[in-house]
Scaffold this motif. Structure first.
Motif, PDB file in Angstrom:
ATOM      1  N   ASP A  60     -18.605 -37.040-100.684  1.00  0.00           N
ATOM      2  CA  ASP A  60     -19.966 -37.585-100.595  1.00  0.00           C
ATOM      3  C   ASP A  60     -20.330 -37.892 -99.143  1.00  0.00           C
ATOM      4  N   ALA A  61     -19.373 -38.406 -98.386  1.00  0.00           N
ATOM      5  CA  ALA A  61     -19.645 -38.723 -96.981  1.00  0.00           C
ATOM      6  C   ALA A  61     -19.930 -37.459 -96.183  1.00  0.00           C
ATOM      7  N   LEU A  62     -19.178 -36.378 -96.438  1.00  0.00           N
ATOM      8  CA  LEU A  62     -19.431 -35.122 -95.731  1.00  0.00           C
ATOM      9  C   LEU A  62     -20.786 -34.543 -96.083  1.00  0.00           C
ATOM     10  N   VAL A  63     -21.171 -34.656 -97.335  1.00  0.00           N
ATOM     11  CA  VAL A  63     -22.500 -34.167 -97.751  1.00  0.00           C
ATOM     12  C   VAL A  63     -23.596 -34.948 -97.030  1.00  0.00           C
ATOM     13  N   LEU A  64     -23.427 -36.251 -96.974  1.00  0.00           N
ATOM     14  CA  LEU A  64     -24.427 -37.077 -96.289  1.00  0.00           C
ATOM     15  C   LEU A  64     -24.473 -36.760 -94.799  1.00  0.00           C
ATOM     16  N   ALA A 208     -34.068 -48.184 -91.431  1.00  0.00           N
ATOM     17  CA  ALA A 208     -34.907 -47.102 -91.942  1.00  0.00           C
ATOM     18  C   ALA A 208     -34.117 -46.177 -92.863  1.00  0.00           C
ATOM     19  N   ILE A 209     -32.907 -45.797 -92.469  1.00  0.00           N
ATOM     20  CA  ILE A 209     -32.093 -44.922 -93.310  1.00  0.00           C
ATOM     21  C   ILE A 209     -31.715 -45.637 -94.604  1.00  0.00           C
ATOM     22  N   SER A 210     -31.309 -46.902 -94.484  1.00  0.00           N
ATOM     23  CA  SER A 210     -30.970 -47.668 -95.686  1.00  0.00           C
ATOM     24  C   SER A 210     -32.165 -47.777 -96.620  1.00  0.00           C
ATOM     25  N   ALA A 211     -33.353 -47.911 -96.057  1.00  0.00           N
ATOM     26  CA  ALA A 211     -34.559 -48.037 -96.879  1.00  0.00           C
ATOM     27  C   ALA A 211     -34.776 -46.807 -97.741  1.00  0.00           C
ATOM     28  N   VAL A 212     -34.457 -45.624 -97.203  1.00  0.00           N
ATOM     29  CA  VAL A 212     -34.617 -44.393 -97.974  1.00  0.00           C
ATOM     30  C   VAL A 212     -33.745 -44.425 -99.222  1.00  0.00           C
ATOM     31  N   TYR A 213     -32.498 -44.840 -99.076  1.00  0.00           N
ATOM     32  CA  TYR A 213     -31.581 -44.857-100.222  1.00  0.00           C
ATOM     33  C   TYR A 213     -31.859 -46.038-101.146  1.00  0.00           C
ATOM     34  N   ALA A 214     -32.376 -47.122-100.608  1.00  0.00           N
ATOM     35  CA  ALA A 214     -32.807 -48.222-101.476  1.00  0.00           C
ATOM     36  C   ALA A 214     -33.970 -47.767-102.357  1.00  0.00           C
ATOM     37  N   ALA A 215     -34.881 -46.982-101.783  1.00  0.00           N
ATOM     38  CA  ALA A 215     -35.994 -46.453-102.581  1.00  0.00           C
ATOM     39  C   ALA A 215     -35.468 -45.529-103.675  1.00  0.00           C
ATOM     40  N   GLY A 216     -34.459 -44.715-103.352  1.00  0.00           N
ATOM     41  CA  GLY A 216     -33.872 -43.855-104.377  1.00  0.00           C
ATOM     42  C   GLY A 216     -33.226 -44.652-105.491  1.00  0.00           C
ATOM     43  N   MET A 217     -32.542 -45.741-105.149  1.00  0.00           N
ATOM     44  CA  MET A 217     -31.920 -46.574-106.181  1.00  0.00           C
ATOM     45  C   MET A 217     -32.971 -47.262-107.038  1.00  0.00           C
ATOM     46  N   ASP A 223     -26.147 -43.578-108.061  1.00  0.00           N
ATOM     47  CA  ASP A 223     -24.828 -42.970-107.960  1.00  0.00           C
ATOM     48  C   ASP A 223     -24.143 -43.376-106.654  1.00  0.00           C
ATOM     49  N   ARG A 224     -22.880 -42.951-106.492  1.00  0.00           N
ATOM     50  CA  ARG A 224     -22.125 -43.307-105.298  1.00  0.00           C
ATOM     51  C   ARG A 224     -22.758 -42.730-104.031  1.00  0.00           C
ATOM     52  N   HIS A 226     -25.895 -42.441-103.258  1.00  0.00           N
ATOM     53  CA  HIS A 226     -26.956 -43.321-102.759  1.00  0.00           C
ATOM     54  C   HIS A 226     -26.397 -44.647-102.255  1.00  0.00           C
ATOM     55  N   ARG A 227     -25.376 -45.167-102.925  1.00  0.00           N
ATOM     56  CA  ARG A 227     -24.792 -46.425-102.470  1.00  0.00           C
ATOM     57  C   ARG A 227     -24.127 -46.256-101.104  1.00  0.00           C
ATOM     58  N   LEU A 228     -23.441 -45.144-100.909  1.00  0.00           N
ATOM     59  CA  LEU A 228     -22.813 -44.888 -99.617  1.00  0.00           C
ATOM     60  C   LEU A 228     -23.872 -44.635 -98.550  1.00  0.00           C
ATOM     61  N   GLY A 229     -24.914 -43.889 -98.926  1.00  0.00           N
ATOM     62  CA  GLY A 229     -26.002 -43.624 -97.980  1.00  0.00           C
ATOM     63  C   GLY A 229     -26.716 -44.889 -97.555  1.00  0.00           C
ATOM     64  N   PHE A 230     -26.729 -45.897 -98.420  1.00  0.00           N
ATOM     65  CA  PHE A 230     -27.319 -47.186 -98.053  1.00  0.00           C
ATOM     66  C   PHE A 230     -26.359 -48.008 -97.199  1.00  0.00           C
ATOM     67  N   THR A 231     -25.107 -48.073 -97.591  1.00  0.00           N
ATOM     68  CA  THR A 231     -24.181 -49.057 -97.026  1.00  0.00           C
ATOM     69  C   THR A 231     -23.806 -48.762 -95.582  1.00  0.00           C
ATOM     70  N   VAL A 232     -23.490 -47.514 -95.251  1.00  0.00           N
ATOM     71  CA  VAL A 232     -23.021 -47.210 -93.897  1.00  0.00           C
ATOM     72  C   VAL A 232     -24.080 -47.539 -92.845  1.00  0.00           C
ATOM     73  N   PRO A 233     -25.316 -47.043 -92.963  1.00  0.00           N
ATOM     74  CA  PRO A 233     -26.315 -47.449 -91.952  1.00  0.00           C
ATOM     75  C   PRO A 233     -26.647 -48.929 -92.009  1.00  0.00           C
ATOM     76  N   PHE A 234     -26.510 -49.545 -93.193  1.00  0.00           N
ATOM     77  CA  PHE A 234     -26.798 -50.973 -93.302  1.00  0.00           C
ATOM     78  C   PHE A 234     -25.767 -51.793 -92.530  1.00  0.00           C
ATOM     79  N   VAL A 235     -24.537 -51.305 -92.442  1.00  0.00           N
ATOM     80  CA  VAL A 235     -23.520 -51.984 -91.632  1.00  0.00           C
ATOM     81  C   VAL A 235     -23.940 -52.001 -90.168  1.00  0.00           C
TER      82      VAL A 235
END
Length: 464
Positions: A60-64, A208-217, A223-224, A226-235
């Motif tokens: 999932d991380a490589l896809v992102l 901004a990146i986290s906001a995109v995945y929060a909107a998807g959720m 799914d994982r 979207h959660r990973l896509g939110f968490t890494v930039p949120f850190v």
């Protein structure tokens, strides 16, 4: 240079090109600075995700990481247009500044151009390298991208820091002499200003990146991926949001000695008071402060690191050297207010997570996370408005007024009109392209040679 819509009044003897130049610079820089944040922060965020994919065998991380690399290419492409426009605008809009101080400012502009080209080269290698370069070597292509983005930002901030803290030259008989480009480049004002902007870039990109995945959720995609896509930039956004108040305080503490008029406008200090209160809200109306909430002592503590040292009042500064007070004050307080809100939000998220509560399942938190993206952009723009409007009426503080830097060309209004159309078209185009890419990714199509490539079925029919 001047991210403001206009000053509140016009003086009849101002150059004809002054107002359109200000409007043009506001449009160009206010638009480009958001893209610059992604140019600075996105490679580092992608690096973290790509590293996770390789060293933790996380598909999932490589896809992102691969998807984000294509998003960064789109943003870099339109940022290249706006950045090129800005490079030409300095001489066109501010001929007085560049004709007099061109030798002083040439070095940082040259390095910025070099950094831009190097970043473009390594971005191209990184994009082409998927599936062609060994994984660990491919990952390392992000390192020079991140470094060149930081160097380019430092160069731009060196120019702005010099405008706020001019050095590296002398004036004799009205002429600029004894130019020392490296002294001007590495002026005293650039270091904290660069750090402030660098951290702001991670706030903007991260939220901004986290906001995109929060909107998807919010739309049910929990799914994982979207959660990973939110968490890494949120850190990254979290670290930046917590560091920024400290950096901002250190940067602001210099103003009492370097730009007292700007500090007085920030604090809405009409008179010198000891101790000075912290003035929340408020406007200057008919020479009086109205609608403000005063908190005793805090103004001196925050601005001067003392319970008794006063903030110099505007009454001690000549009227023709005072900035537009209301714009400066409201922009500064908007930046600080939003920054404080975002810092509190990330603390709440991580405290809740530490206590075993998953706020990514809370719709109200996700709504707030979506809102955090544009709020970070607003804080960024407000910070630049506070910085640049607060320096007025000087383009080079204490040396050259903005009216001296502008030309006398009313035809600049045509340039502003054309630029507005171009920037609007680029904005619409970027949104359409990114939405198209997102839609095709959701449909399971990972290999996107172009946002508008022919449909797979059409290609198969043509081969048959």
């Amino acid at each position: 240079m001047e991210p403001l819509l206009a000053l509140t009044s016009l003086v009849t003897d101002d150059p004809a090109g002054l107002l359109p130049a200000r409007q043009q610079m506001a449009l160009s820089l206010g638009w480009h600075i958001v893209l610059a944040c992604f140019g600075v922060a996105f490679p580092t965020i992608i690096f973290a995700m790509h590293w996770r994919g390789i060293y933790r065998d996380d598909r999932d991380a490589l896809v992102l990481a691969k998807r984000w690399s294509k998003v960064s290419a789109v943003l870099f492409a339109i940022g290249a247009v706006s950045g090129t426009v800005l490079s030409f605008e300095f001489g066109l809009l501010w001929p007085g500044l560049m004709s007099r101080f061109g030798d002083v400012l040439g070095l940082p502009f040259a390095f910025e151009g070099l950094a831009f080209f190097l970043e473009a080269i390594f971005l191209g290698i990184y994009l082409y390298g998927w599936g062609r370069i060994p994984p660990k070597q491919h990952l390392l292509m992000l390192v020079p991208m991140g470094i060149t983005g930081v160097v380019g930002t430092f160069c731009v901030l060196a120019v702005n820091g010099w405008m706020n803290n001019p050095t590296g030259f002398r004036i004799e008989g009205g002429e600029v002499v004894d130019v020392q480009p490296w002294v001007a480049f590495l002026n005293d004002g650039v270091w904290m200003q660069f750090l402030h902007m660098w951290v702001a870039a991670f706030m903007v990109a991260g939220f901004a990146i986290s906001a995109v995945y929060a909107a998807g959720m919010l739309r049910g995609r929990r799914d994982r991926h979207h959660r990973l896509g939110f968490t890494v930039p949120f850190v990254f956004a979290t670290v930046a949001a917590l560091l920024q108040p400290v950096i901002g305080h250190l940067l602001g503490s210099r103003l009492a000695s370097t730009q007292p008029a700007k500090l007085a406008a920030f604090e809405l200090a009409l008179e010198t008071e000891s101790p000075s209160p912290l003035r929340l809200g408020g406007l200057l109306v008919d020479g009086e402060v109205r609608y403000a909430l005063d908190i005793p002592y805090l103004g001196s503590l925050i601005a001067r690191n003392s319970f008794t040292e006063p903030v110099q009042g505007l009454d001690t500064i000549p009227v023709d050297e005072q900035p537009p007070v209301n714009i400066t004050h409201l922009a500064f307080q908007s930046m600080v207010g939003i920054g404080t809100l975002l810092a509190l939000a990330v603390v709440v998220f991580w405290l809740a997570r530490w206590r075993g509560h998953d706020l990514l399942g809370n719709r109200w938190f996700l709504r707030g996370a979506v809102l955090a993206g544009p709020l970070a952009v607003v804080a960024l723009e407000a910070g630049w408005i506070a910085t640049e409007v607060g320096r007025q009426p000087w383009v080079v503080y204490g040396v050259m007024r903005t009216t001296e830097a502008a030309g006398d060309n009313p035809g600049l209004w045509w340039l502003l009109g054309i630029s507005t159309v171009v920037y609007t078209a680029m904005t619409v185009g970027a949104v359409v392209v990114l939405r198209s890419m997102a839609r095709r990714w959701r449909e399971g199509e990972e290999d996107l040679p172009s946002p508008y490539g022919p449909e797979r079925e059409s290609l198969e029919g043509a081969d048959a």
